[in-house]
Scaffold this active site. Structure first.
Site, mmCIF file in Angstrom:
data_model
loop_
_atom_site.group_PDB
_atom_site.id
_atom_site.type_symbol
_atom_site.label_atom_id
_atom_site.label_comp_id
_atom_site.label_asym_id
_atom_site.label_seq_id
_atom_site.Cartn_x
_atom_site.Cartn_y
_atom_site.Cartn_z
ATOM 1 N N ASP A 1 0.847 -1.196 0.000
ATOM 2 C CA ASP A 1 0.000 0.000 0.000
ATOM 3 C C ASP A 1 0.883 1.246 0.000
ATOM 4 O O ASP A 1 0.613 2.221 0.706
ATOM 5 C CB ASP A 1 -0.953 -0.003 1.195
ATOM 6 C CG ASP A 1 -2.023 1.089 1.106
ATOM 7 O OD1 ASP A 1 -2.227 1.633 0.004
ATOM 8 O OD2 ASP A 1 -2.635 1.407 2.147
ATOM 9 N N GLY B 1 -0.467 7.730 4.810
ATOM 10 C CA GLY B 1 0.207 6.791 3.929
ATOM 11 C C GLY B 1 1.612 6.484 4.391
ATOM 12 O O GLY B 1 2.290 7.338 4.979
#
Length: 453
Positions: A312, A333
């Protein structure tokens, strides 16, 4: 022809000292071969595994190249043993939501990538409400590996899909075996508690955990997987963070659902305490969870319930998007493409949490099967692409973000000691990365790999 000799090769579920014979881009033989007239690659003392497949990256290209580019992201991939990446449709300009935008993106990234890549197509609630289902089928026929949807979306230009829209969407797609990958967080819960935290003026890291409330993931997994079962489509759960969500997936698999799931290194190795200690580097969505969840995810991974590991990877700009005091303004993130393969090899295989066979399944074989590029990718077999990773298992090193090839030169794993170093990465018979020599191909070497079935 090339001949790899003297390495310990993972072939048909076990290690042995095989030669690997390569003709052009493909493996043509595994066994013992006459070296005369062949280019010899000496792999003495090295472990040779199938190239890794990271089935969840956000390379932000084109459009957000201050965060990442396909060139830098794919360099990070090659340096860490990843030979194929699967890029998401929602973090580029244009977003990939039809064939036109798909090719606009391809025109840029095809000139940049060092590794092979697959692409997701996109669909949002907007397309469903407008009845624009033809866009979905056209992307599928063009070769995308599936479609990304969100239960809760942080991107205002890439809308979530409600449960009602999801049922209509899955019903349409049921006749062509489409894959839907869902960011599984329930909208009503996350929206309510995010608004509550903001109303209270909260800016602290704990507020992020309380906004992305724990129950949101299991609830969305339960609902979306039930709808997928009823409509007969394949559903893939992205970045599983909760043990409870994993238990629901286990039950769905036992019921016969066509469901698969990935988790990430950060959900296996980090917890809420890490987020509270270092929120800028650890903030992601869903948030990292508790110790029970970490331990449960490892058990589900070992037992075969979790199918794949993905990074990811999302690299926010450190100065402009990360260095914020308000947790809700910190770019979410984790930069993971440079570390996914060595982290799980070291923490999983070398520390005895999972077997080498299981590692190959979750990093190579299963991702290739899920996105329908197996056995071209994800395995060492005659006829497969010669995508190989050479590992020095005796080498110890420490993670340093400043040494990353991707733009995300920050990591919550800074300073962690790793056992096993990728020293060479081969893609389609060419050595792309060598630890001593650097990159040996030009940007654009990587190919778009379409779904094969």
């Amino acid at each position: 022809m090339k001949l790899i000799k003297n390495g310990m090769v993972f072939f048909e579920g076990k290690l042995n000292n095989y030669d690997i014979l390569i003709d052009g881009e493909r493996i043509v033989g595994i066994g013992e071969f006459n070296p005369d007239g062949k280019e010899i690659i000496d792999a003495t003392g090295l472990l040779i595994l199938p190239g890794g497949i990271d089935m969840h990256v956000h390379f932000n290209d084109p459009g957000y190249t201050h965060r990442e580019t396909f060139k830098t992201g794919s360099m990070g991939a090659a340096s860490s043993g990843i030979t194929t990446v699967v890029d998401m449709p929602c973090t580029s300009i244009p977003q990939v939501r039809d064939v036109k935008s798909l090719h606009e993106k391809l025109n840029v990234i095809s000139k940049e990538s060092f590794v092979d890549f697959c692409l997701y197509g996109g669909v949002t609630g907007e397309e469903v409400r407008k009845g624009e289902f033809s866009k979905l089928k056209e992307q599928w026929e063009e070769g995308v590996i599936g479609f990304k949807i969100y239960g809760y979306s942080s991107a205002p230009t890439y809308e979530r899909v409600s449960y009602g829209e999801m049922k209509e969407l899955f019903s349409f797609a049921s006749d062509f075996d489409a894959l839907f990958t869902i960011h599984a967080e329930d909208f009503s819960l996350v929206d309510h508690f995010t608004r509550l935290m903001l109303k209270e003026g909260r800016k602290d890291a704990l507020a992020w955990i309380q906004a992305r409330v724990y129950e949101a993931e299991p609830l969305c997994i339960w609902a979306s997987s039930r709808i997928a079962m009823e409509e007969g489509v394949r559903l893939h759960i992205a970045h599983l963070s909760t043990g409870e969500g994993g238990i629901i997936i286990k039950e769905r698999k036992e019921e016969g659902a066509k469901i698969t799931v990935e988790t990430t290194p950060h959900y296996l190795l980090l917890s809420e305490e890490d987020l509270l200690r270092d929120p800028i580097k650890v903030k992601t969505s869903p948030p990292v969870r508790g110790e029970w969840d970490r331990e449960t995810l490892w058990e589900l991974l070992k037992d075969g319930i979790i199918d794949a590991i993905a990074s990811d990877h999302f690299s926010a700009n450190w100065e402009k998007e990360k260095l914020k005091e308000n947790i809700f303004e910190v770019g979410a993130g984790i930069s993971g493409i440079d570390t996914i393969f060595p982290l799980i090899f070291s923490e999983g295989v070398m520390k005895g949490k999972i077997t080498l066979k299981r590692f190959v399944e979750i990093i190579s074989e299963n991702p290739a099967k899920i996105v329908h590029i197996y056995p071209r990718k994800g395995v060492i077999l005659p006829g497969s692409d010669a995508d190989l990773v050479f590992i020095d298992t005796k080498r110890k090193w420490k993670i340093k973000g400043e040494s990353f090839f991707s733009k995300g030169k920050y990591t919550p794993f800074e300073g962690r000691e790793i056992f096993g170093k990728v020293v060479k990465t081969m893609i389609r018979g060419e050595v792309v990365f060598d630890l001593e020599k650097g990159f040996l191909v030009e940007p654009g070497f990587g190919k778009w790999i379409k779904r094969e079935y």
